[in-house]
Design a protein around this motif. Structure first.
Motif, PDB file in Angstrom:
ATOM      1  N   MET A  63       0.820  -1.226   0.018  1.00 20.99           N
ATOM      2  CA  MET A  63      -0.194  -0.011   0.024  1.00 20.99           C
ATOM      3  C   MET A  63       0.706   1.184  -0.085  1.00 20.99           C
TER       4      MET A  63
ATOM      5  N   PHE B  56       0.369   5.581   0.594  1.00 19.34           N
ATOM      6  CA  PHE B  56      -0.545   6.416   1.117  1.00 19.34           C
ATOM      7  C   PHE B  56      -0.542   7.806   0.402  1.00 19.34           C
TER       8      PHE B  56
ATOM      9  N   LYS C   3      -0.401  10.810   1.867  1.00 23.11           N
ATOM     10  CA  LYS C   3       0.947  11.800   2.181  1.00 23.11           C
ATOM     11  C   LYS C   3       2.089  10.804   2.013  1.00 23.11           C
ATOM     12  N   PRO C   4       3.223  11.072   1.459  1.00 25.34           N
ATOM     13  CA  PRO C   4       4.361  10.425   1.699  1.00 25.34           C
ATOM     14  C   PRO C   4       4.675  10.215   3.101  1.00 25.34           C
ATOM     15  N   ASN C   5       4.903   9.089   3.683  1.00 22.29           N
ATOM     16  CA  ASN C   5       4.888   8.570   5.102  1.00 22.29           C
ATOM     17  C   ASN C   5       6.223   7.810   5.222  1.00 22.29           C
TER      18      ASN C   5
ATOM     19  N   MET D 176      -0.143   7.607  10.493  1.00 25.24           N
ATOM     20  CA  MET D 176       0.087   7.176   9.306  1.00 25.24           C
ATOM     21  C   MET D 176       1.364   6.439   9.256  1.00 25.24           C
ATOM     22  N   ILE D 177       2.267   6.678  10.374  1.00 21.82           N
ATOM     23  CA  ILE D 177       3.512   5.932  10.587  1.00 21.82           C
ATOM     24  C   ILE D 177       3.134   4.502  11.045  1.00 21.82           C
TER      25      ILE D 177
ATOM     26  N   ALA E  23       1.852   2.772   7.950  1.00 19.29           N
ATOM     27  CA  ALA E  23       3.105   2.697   7.031  1.00 19.29           C
ATOM     28  C   ALA E  23       3.403   1.253   7.185  1.00 19.29           C
TER      29      ALA E  23
ATOM     30  N   ALA F  98       1.474  -1.840   6.993  1.00 16.79           N
ATOM     31  CA  ALA F  98       1.067  -2.086   5.582  1.00 16.79           C
ATOM     32  C   ALA F  98       2.072  -2.958   5.014  1.00 16.79           C
TER      33      ALA F  98
END
Lengths: 267, 313
Positions: free
Chosen positions: A105, A107, A109-111, B181-182, B185, B188
């Motif tokens: 996946m 996302f 926003k670049p994370n 979101m971290i 990530a 994922a």
């Protein structure tokens, strides 16, 4: 309009092998139903775009594919997503972590992680317990090459990922998703936080990537969907309204809702 | 039609009203400045006065290397500062793993329901319990029940209980500040919950956790009443056995069972003497204690700065 999409699905069957097939998927956040009887067949090694106005459920649908919803309480879903016509990845007997090792996946926003460029890409292998340096080096290099980033970062692999530009960070996130050789990569509006140049770069990259991996992308930009997707699905209020080859969907939309969305009077 | 001057654009009433609004703004700014000056000035005056009163003793090296004595000019703080150091070490070793683990569990694993809500409220309440209550608890549990004695170990555990809520709360706040979101990530690419915590959430929040912990420890180092309750000695003329030995096995745990005194108790002892020369000793000990606290807080600020470099969301 669900019937029209399942008819489309059968037509698609004859043209391309199907990578993943959504069957009567319902989704609820608490009491409110967000997805309503979704049926959709994702063709293998093609770019399929999910579009529709905000709140239509396109991101929710995307996040079903890697069981991201399992991380949060109060999410309920019902239905199937068959991978390679065989495995229902929504089945409670399948571990979501196994699903995520096969479905990557990227996302909105670049994370990147606050780690080095190298460690960002290698992370997908590290969680699997792989530590052999030569193995990691080789796979990291291959993933960075696939993400068209290798030549820009090959001398800065030890640098923090935050030193890269926004567009480079997003391509780094793409490399991170590719390193485990996934069957399918999900993109959640990957260019919405980027400038037009970086966006063009990423779109070009996706066109190249479809030779090796199936791509499912959520976008709210019609132009973007028209530019580079092979198939496009239009969703509205939690339902799949129409699913077609992109050229056909834009040229002669069948459903009146799709027509008015494309002409700009809805959404 | 264009107005001739910019100020013609507003009516005299509006202009007058604007003047009043700006005056109010200025008024509050001045009030705030005065308030902060009062606070800072009081603290500075206190510290300077104490340092100056204690200077005659502070300036002699013997003050740091001598035990307590009945003669003020020979009394020192050796037992007290060594005791404080040992007690605070035990406190850190006990409180940090338990507090951080509890914080991780509550923030990352516990289901959000009425029970976790109740626990959360109570942890916050614990931070406000008077320290003498902790002293009574420790007297009953550690001294009488566990038979730890009136020792360094008991004192360390008591102070650990005292600062545990602070460690838990700051751990949770630091974990919460890591963007979702971290975590996503990491999930994922197929990480387990523990891998997400151990590889990402904890390393990125360690600055905040350490800062909170050190602030907690610097509160513990000045703690007096709970240690008097468990029976810390006020007059002591020996040191606990050294943890490091010249011969195998090179480490000794005897010091844990040793009686002890700490800086604030030593200070309290001197303050309660009628002899004015002991007041000089008390001021000197107070200055040392203040310096210890300020150094710890300064170290916390430095750590936060260092560990947050290169991490931005």
């Amino acid at each position: 309009m669900v019937t029209s999409s399942s008819q489309t699905m059968q037509r698609l069957d004859s043209q391309f092998p199907i990578k993943a097939e959504v069957r009567s998927l319902d989704f609820y956040y608490g009491q409110s139903q967000v997805l309503n009887d979704i049926n959709l067949a994702i063709p293998d090694r093609q770019i399929t775009a999910l579009m529709g106005p905000s709140g239509c459920g396109k991101t929710t649908l995307l996040r079903c594919f890697n069981r991201m919803h399992d991380l949060y309480p109060n999410n309920r879903y019902r239905g199937e997503i068959l991978l390679d016509q065989r495995h229902n990845i929504l089945s409670p007997t399948i571990d979501p972590i196994e699903v995520r090792m096969r479905i990557g996946m990227v996302f909105q926003k670049p994370n990147p992680f606050p780690k080095s460029v190298y460690e960002n890409v290698a992370y997908g292998l590290r969680v699997q317990g792989r530590t052999q340096r030569s193995d990691l080096d080789e796979k990291v290099e291959a993933a960075l090459k696939s993400a068209a980033l290798w030549h820009e970062v090959k001398d800065r692999l030890k640098e923090p990922a935050f030193n890269l530009s926004g567009g480079q960070q997003q391509r780094l996130c793409i490399a991170r998703a590719l390193v485990t050789n996934p069957d399918l990569v999900l993109f959640d509006e990957p260019t919405s936080a980027l400038d037009p140049m970086s966006t063009a770069h990423i779109e070009e990259l996706m066109r190249q990537l479809k030779a090796q991996v199936t791509i499912l992308i959520v976008t709210h930009s019609l132009q973007q969907a028209a530019r580079f997707s092979d198939y496009a699905a239009f969703m509205y209020l939690g339902k799949l309204v129409e699913f077609q080859k992109t050229t056909k969907l834009f040229a002669e939309p069948q459903d009146p809702l799709t027509q008015s969305y494309l002409s700009g009077s809805v959404g | 039609m264009l107005a001739a001057k910019f100020s013609d654009l507003i009516t005299p009433q509006l202009g007058h009203q604007l003047h009043q609004r700006k005056l109010l703004n200025l008024g509050f700014m001045v009030m705030g400045l005065v308030a902060i000056m009062v606070a800072l000035f009081t603290l500075a005056a206190l510290i300077i006065h104490m340092a100056m009163s204690g200077w005659p003793r502070l300036s002699t090296w013997e003050f740091f290397t001598a035990f307590a004595s009945r003669r003020p000019e020979r009394a020192g703080i050796l037992a007290a500062w060594v005791g404080s150091l040992l007690v605070i070490s035990v406190t850190a070793i006990v409180a940090v793993p338990i507090g951080v683990a509890a914080g991780i569990y509550l923030e990352e694993y516990a289901r959000k329901n009425w029970l976790s809500e109740l626990i959360e409220i109570n942890v916050t309440n614990l931070a406000g319990v008077p320290s003498i209550i902790y002293g009574l608890l420790a007297l009953g549990v550690f001294v009488y029940e566990f038979k730890f004695g009136r020792s360094v170990l008991t004192a360390g555990c008591t102070l650990a209980l005292l600062i545990l809520p602070i460690v838990i709360v700051t751990t949770r706040e630091s974990l919460r500040s890591i963007p979702q979101m971290i975590r996503e990530a990491a999930y994922a690419v197929g990480a387990t919950q523990w891998q997400v915590i151990w590889h990402h959430v904890l390393p990125y929040s360690i600055g905040g956790i350490l800062t909170g912990t050190i602030i907690g420890l610097s509160r513990a180092i000045g703690e007096t009443s709970s240690l008097i309750t468990i029976g810390a000695l006020t007059f002591i003329a020996f040191l606990p056995e050294s943890p490091f030995q010249g011969k195998p096995p090179f480490v000794s745990w005897e010091w844990l069972n040793s009686p002890f005194t700490v800086m604030p108790i030593q200070m309290f002892n001197w303050v309660s003497r009628p002899n004015p020369e002991f007041q000089v000793n008390a001021a000197a000990a107070g200055t040392v204690l203040m310096t210890m606290t300020l150094l710890m807080n300064g170290f916390a600020i430095y750590l936060r700065y260092r560990l947050r470099q290169g991490i931005k969301w």
